[in-house]
Design a protein around this motif. Structure first.
Motif, PDB file in Angstrom:
ATOM      1  N   ASP A 263      36.103 -55.104-105.317  1.00 33.51           N
ATOM      2  CA  ASP A 263      35.328 -55.441-106.500  1.00 33.51           C
ATOM      3  C   ASP A 263      34.218 -54.404-106.709  1.00 33.51           C
ATOM      4  N   PHE A 264      33.499 -54.124-105.621  1.00 31.46           N
ATOM      5  CA  PHE A 264      32.374 -53.202-105.695  1.00 31.46           C
ATOM      6  C   PHE A 264      32.829 -51.806-106.108  1.00 31.46           C
ATOM      7  N   SER A 265      33.996 -51.407-105.546  1.00 39.37           N
ATOM      8  CA  SER A 265      34.455 -50.037-105.798  1.00 39.37           C
ATOM      9  C   SER A 265      34.819 -49.818-107.266  1.00 39.37           C
ATOM     10  N   LEU A 266      35.086 -50.908-107.975  1.00 40.58           N
ATOM     11  CA  LEU A 266      35.514 -50.772-109.367  1.00 40.58           C
ATOM     12  C   LEU A 266      34.334 -50.845-110.353  1.00 40.58           C
ATOM     13  N   ARG A 267      33.134 -51.064-109.828  1.00 39.20           N
ATOM     14  CA  ARG A 267      31.990 -51.299-110.699  1.00 39.20           C
ATOM     15  C   ARG A 267      31.058 -50.094-110.831  1.00 39.20           C
ATOM     16  N   MET A 268      31.581 -48.913-110.606  1.00 38.68           N
ATOM     17  CA  MET A 268      30.688 -47.746-110.644  1.00 38.68           C
ATOM     18  C   MET A 268      30.041 -47.589-112.006  1.00 38.68           C
TER      19      MET A 268
ATOM     20  N   ALA B 116      35.519 -47.183-102.504  1.00 40.30           N
ATOM     21  CA  ALA B 116      36.820 -46.758-103.020  1.00 40.30           C
ATOM     22  C   ALA B 116      37.659 -46.154-101.894  1.00 40.30           C
ATOM     23  N   LEU B 117      36.964 -45.354-101.064  1.00 40.87           N
ATOM     24  CA  LEU B 117      37.655 -44.718 -99.947  1.00 40.87           C
ATOM     25  C   LEU B 117      38.211 -45.778 -98.993  1.00 40.87           C
ATOM     26  N   ALA B 118      37.395 -46.816 -98.765  1.00 40.63           N
ATOM     27  CA  ALA B 118      37.849 -47.902 -97.896  1.00 40.63           C
ATOM     28  C   ALA B 118      39.118 -48.531 -98.457  1.00 40.63           C
ATOM     29  N   ILE B 119      39.121 -48.752 -99.770  1.00 41.04           N
ATOM     30  CA  ILE B 119      40.297 -49.379-100.391  1.00 41.04           C
ATOM     31  C   ILE B 119      41.513 -48.457-100.274  1.00 41.04           C
TER      32      ILE B 119
ATOM     33  N   LEU C 115      38.883 -36.823 -91.572  1.00 41.09           N
ATOM     34  CA  LEU C 115      38.565 -37.804 -92.605  1.00 41.09           C
ATOM     35  C   LEU C 115      37.432 -38.735 -92.172  1.00 41.09           C
ATOM     36  N   GLY C 116      37.361 -39.055 -90.891  1.00 36.14           N
ATOM     37  CA  GLY C 116      36.370 -40.011 -90.383  1.00 36.14           C
ATOM     38  C   GLY C 116      34.938 -39.585 -90.689  1.00 36.14           C
ATOM     39  N   PRO C 117      34.549 -38.403 -90.214  1.00 35.67           N
ATOM     40  CA  PRO C 117      33.176 -37.948 -90.499  1.00 35.67           C
ATOM     41  C   PRO C 117      32.909 -37.860 -92.004  1.00 35.67           C
ATOM     42  N   TYR C 118      33.911 -37.451 -92.763  1.00 33.33           N
ATOM     43  CA  TYR C 118      33.738 -37.374 -94.219  1.00 33.33           C
ATOM     44  C   TYR C 118      33.371 -38.732 -94.784  1.00 33.33           C
ATOM     45  N   MET C 119      34.072 -39.758 -94.312  1.00 36.28           N
ATOM     46  CA  MET C 119      33.798 -41.112 -94.797  1.00 36.28           C
ATOM     47  C   MET C 119      32.389 -41.543 -94.440  1.00 36.28           C
TER      48      MET C 119
END
Lengths: 353, 270, 353, 270
Positions: free
Chosen positions: B34-39, B237-240, B220-224
């Motif tokens: 939900d949060f990722s879609l509310r930018m 978004a990345l989590a999704i 990818l980990g450190p980037y996240m």
């Protein structure tokens, strides 16, 4: 005509001896069973023939060729396992054809041989099935076909029927014998089931604690056991300790009752103790006038065992079992009743050891 | 009547636990989604995703981590399949030792493991941090250790479900040498187990953080984490995205396993 | 004297019917076996008596009390499982005393009862052992003692001997019967082994596909099977399809050979087909002059089965088995030889269904 | 002769792999140990250890993490033992679903899980980050999820080694109610399994980094990382301390399991 020869085979695992001085000669086409309780060394011996174990000393010779140190995949010996051991990832046809594929045969040749083997075990229709789609009995048939497909010089079966139900066990037993006779393949069959060994084999090797107890055909093994172990392990048996009365005439006594023994008591002394054995089915109720081996008994118990009725009776102070066939016309005595029973003097065995 | 009650009770408990598990797991996921879609204020949209997919560092990290994961899987499988096979066949008594060794990465905190690795291999005589290639070798070595428990357990369970010893002997008596036994009989029957271990391996490497961070490699980990410390919507978004990848892999695994689960069970019960 | 009563028991799992209209009355102290192949519903029925399953309809009554919906821990029924199910964390004494501890008995009372039970199963010395230190047979004895310690009104045994070796199975069978008779406890015994059922039971319930096929004592079940299933399942059997020749005199024929049937063919019409069954042990080689049921046969095969020798023979175009006891003096015919065999007209069964 | 060769080959391979594993695992540990003792130039000494043991933040982190770990273990065991028992007894068909659910924390990268948790529970309606007590509840919830695979697997393996269903029925037929069945029969036979799961649980929580870091709680993991970023010798000493703790726990587990391993095996084979 000697095909397989085992000479002075000895196998120990660390300090424990599994097989001791095992000597056996098997003729071309013969069906030999190794019979004994678990841990008697029968499977270890078979595994040495297959090449999965190396003997500590002694030799395995097949067709005059020393196989003792030949690895199992170079022996050309077919093996059937208790757990079937079909390859789960292959169809019936692929399983049966696997040994031929490894041997580098052509596709056509494999195809033809697989069809032939499947028709031998009457499972043509199961060509493309996977093992998990088969019953235990069917799987074991396929395992047999797979072992035979490579045209081995020797077929080894390690308790192949132990995991199956009684009815299927009986059927498959006959099937194995039929195929073995048809192909005339030299076969070694390991089992702890005396009925299997007796009904299948040309010769039986009875083993106990790593040693051979007796080698003989089923008739000999059952009727003329040479050691106490064989007598006890094969069939059921009444045993009693008796005292030699007259070695020359073959008379011994227990609880003050005389017994006539046809085989005699040669080499025994008067007053010496011997172990006497009589199979339950050798007793009969007294029907006609007889003099020798007529016993007064008290009936202790009567048990139905299916086709056989077992009568437990007391002769003197000793308990004996008598087996008779179960038939509606059978007049069974009352429990506690007094009866007279008899047995032939040929039925009385004197056990060694 | 009583039976109907008992049935009802059973399904009540099942449903109760099912809902609890769902809430426990999926509430956070739903929140994140939900949060990722509310930018963009007031509308639901994929802006955060677009930003991520437009970021070259994301693609760099993604490519790097995928490469590392694939190499890790290949190295792990090449080490563990023959070793475990050998263990089953020849030294079954070594099993407890193997279990202890392979449980170590669970038990030893990840940071400690990484400290140890870096401390040892960043000094002579085994200095592996002098070039990126050598560092990548060190990364792989670390990843193999970290993912060892999964690979070992997966292959171990697979081996246990087949009768390794008898199948080997059956193949040998039909003329197979060691190579053929492994290639024709053992590995085909472990396909699913290896696949399962590989997927978990993959997920572990894709999400690994500390090793890559300390060895300063673009994973990818450190980037996240960096994204998480500086941005708000993009990490969600990345989590999704990561979730979707994981579920896709799990779905694949489930698809393959349910197809052959019945096979296995029937083989065992007959 | 009716102790346990099962009336119109019906059990289905989803669409499949496990037990259908099962009715049985068991007397106080009676030993009843449920005999049948796997999946026949025998275990499901037992589990409904124990309370582990609820019948879809019907009632279970013990001593006049309706138990149908009483939970298993309130039934006072002792249960012995195929897998022993001893508690691994408890010693033999703790296992045997567990039910009494749950019932809140005093320490002394438990101690005394445990000693009594262990002496009943002759395992006094194993008081402080753990289950893993016992053999399978010993574990099952302890399980029996544990079930009996709570002085249950009913003892249920679910294939208690299936996991054991042949020799131990035989011993423990006698032990179970001895203890049951000593305590006079009403017992239900589930088995797929006909020999166990025949040798242990006062009455046998033969089941197939969820239904009772026949209820009777061992003698009746073996000698007078009422259905084709019972005849085939209990003991081995030769069957042949014959045509009724003379219903009044009880004569039928197969392959042009006449058969006399003592039980007659009442209710059959001339020319009708009937299934005839003869047990292998009812055949004999012709020894004296006889008129009825004398058959010319060709010997096909001879197999040793231990105490019994099975002769396969062809009468007309049909294959029959004949069993005789194995004895050294037995003069076996040659394979392929012609012989004459006979059987009593009482040995010929006409099967229903 | 050939057999002697084959024996030799076997032990050669065993020794080869053994040495490789030793090097792989113990070289880093040795390196760390050696380094941790060299804080004072030229002599081997325990100075780094003394500094750590004198640091109140270490003790704070240690105490906090131990507390969290113990609570996590209690909550996990209380959730999983009855649930898995129930599953074995009544809904064995739910096993694949349970397996998938409990494998999720392996498969979903840790960071993602933590992001999701924080994202969800740091906003209304379920705002759990307003007080340290509520945050600790969130920590425990997270730890329970993270350690779920270990606890589930350990208890699952334990349950599988006993015949749950028949033992339950045996106890019931002797008059036991559900409580007694669990307390007298099931749990005593799972002691070892629960202990094993608990130890791994403990180690996982002690080394956990991300959750504590993001929720800003004084756990041992973040302390170690902070130390690692600023100091040289102390982290090495800390690593060695942590190792020792872990080995001590593993030793305990091994001691208990080897004592009863023979029991179990014999129970199974008879």
């Amino acid at each position: 005509m000697t095909h397989l020869e085992l000479t002075h085979i000895h196998k120990s695992f660390g300090a424990s001896v599994a097989v001791e001085d095992f000597n056996l000669t098997v003729k071309q086409g013969e069906f030999v069973s190794f019979l004994g309780p678990s841990g008697c060394g029968k499977t270890t011996t078979l595994r040495m023939v297959a090449g999965f174990e190396l003997p500590t000393s002694g030799n395995v010779t097949l067709n005059g060729k020393d196989l003792t140190y030949v690895p199992p995949n170079k022996r050309n010996v077919g093996m059937v396992f208790q757990s079937y051991a079909l390859f789960p990832n292959m169809t019936v046809a692929q399983n049966v054809g696997y040994g031929l594929k490894i041997a580098g045969k052509s596709k056509n040749e494999i195809e033809e041989r697989v069809r032939e083997m499947l028709s031998l075990i009457q499972m043509d229709k199961f060509y493309s099935r996977y093992p998990y789609q088969l019953s235990g009995g069917q799987q074991q048939r396929v395992a047999l076909a797979r072992a035979l497909a490579i045209q081995p010089e020797l077929l080894l079966l390690d308790e192949p029927l132990s995991a199956l139900d009684a009815k299927i066990r009986f059927e498959l037993r006959q099937e194995i014998r039929r195929i073995q006779q048809k192909l005339g393949i030299t076969t070694i069959y390991v089992t702890h089931d005396q009925e299997e060994a007796l009904s299948l084999s040309d010769r039986i090797v009875v083993m106990s604690q790593g040693k051979i107890e007796q080698v003989g055909n089923p008739f000999e093994i059952y009727n003329f056991p040479q050691t106490r172990f064989v007598a006890k392990f094969v069939g059921s048996l009444n045993t009693v300790t008796a005292t030699v009365v007259d070695p020359a005439k073959g008379i011994a006594s227990f609880d003050g009752i005389n017994l006539e023994i046809a085989q005699g008591l040669n080499g025994k002394n008067k007053g010496e103790e011997v172990t006497i054995a009589i199979r339950p089915e050798r007793f009969n109720f007294l029907a006609e006038q007889r003099k020798e081996n007529v016993f007064d008994c008290t009936i202790e118990n009567i048990t139905f065992l299916g086709s056989v009725v077992r009568v437990q009776m007391k002769i003197g102070n000793s308990i004996f079992n008598m087996d008779t066939f179960n038939r509606p016309s059978l007049k069974l005595p009352n429990i506690g009743g007094k009866e007279q029973v008899t047995c032939s003097n040929k039925a009385v065995l004197v056990l060694a050891g | 009547m009583d039976e109907i009650m008992s049935r009802k009770r059973t399904s009540f408990f099942t449903i109760f636990w099912g809902i609890l598990a769902l809430l426990y797991f999926f509430l956070p996921i739903y929140g994140t989604l939900d949060f990722s879609l509310r930018m963009e204020r007031g509308i639901l949209g994929f802006k955060a995703y677009k930003i991520i997919f437009a970021d070259p560092r994301f693609w760099e990290g993604f490519r790097y981590s995928v490469t590392m994961a694939v190499i890790t899987i290949i190295v792990s499988a090449a080490i563990f399949v023959p070793t475990i096979y050998w263990m089953y066949l020849k030294v079954p008594q070594a099993r407890p030792i193997m279990e202890i060794i392979t449980i170590l990465p669970f038990v030893i905190p990840g940071i400690i493991l990484v400290f140890g690795l870096i401390r040892t291999f960043s000094r002579p005589p085994l200095q592996l941090t002098t070039s990126t290639f050598k560092t990548d070798i060190l990364m792989i070595a670390g990843y193999v250790i970290i993912s060892m428990p999964y690979m070992f357990r997966a292959v171990d369970v697979g081996m246990r479900s087949i009768d390794v010893r008898t199948l080997t002997e059956a193949a040998q008596s039909l003329g197979s040498n060691w190579f053929h036994v492994l290639a024709d009989v053992i590995i085909p029957n472990l396909r699913l187990a290896i696949l399962g271990g590989s997927l978990i391996c993959f997920a572990t490497v894709m999400g690994e953080l500390i090793l890559a961070d300390f060895l300063v490699r673009p994973a990818l980990g450190p980037y996240m984490v960096r994204l998480g410390l500086t941005k708000a919507y993009e990490p969600a978004a990345l989590a999704i995205i990561s979730y979707s990848l994981t579920w896709f892999s799990l779905g694949l695994l489930q698809f393959f396993s349910s197809r052959s689960e019945r096979q296995k069970q029937q083989v065992i019960t007959t």
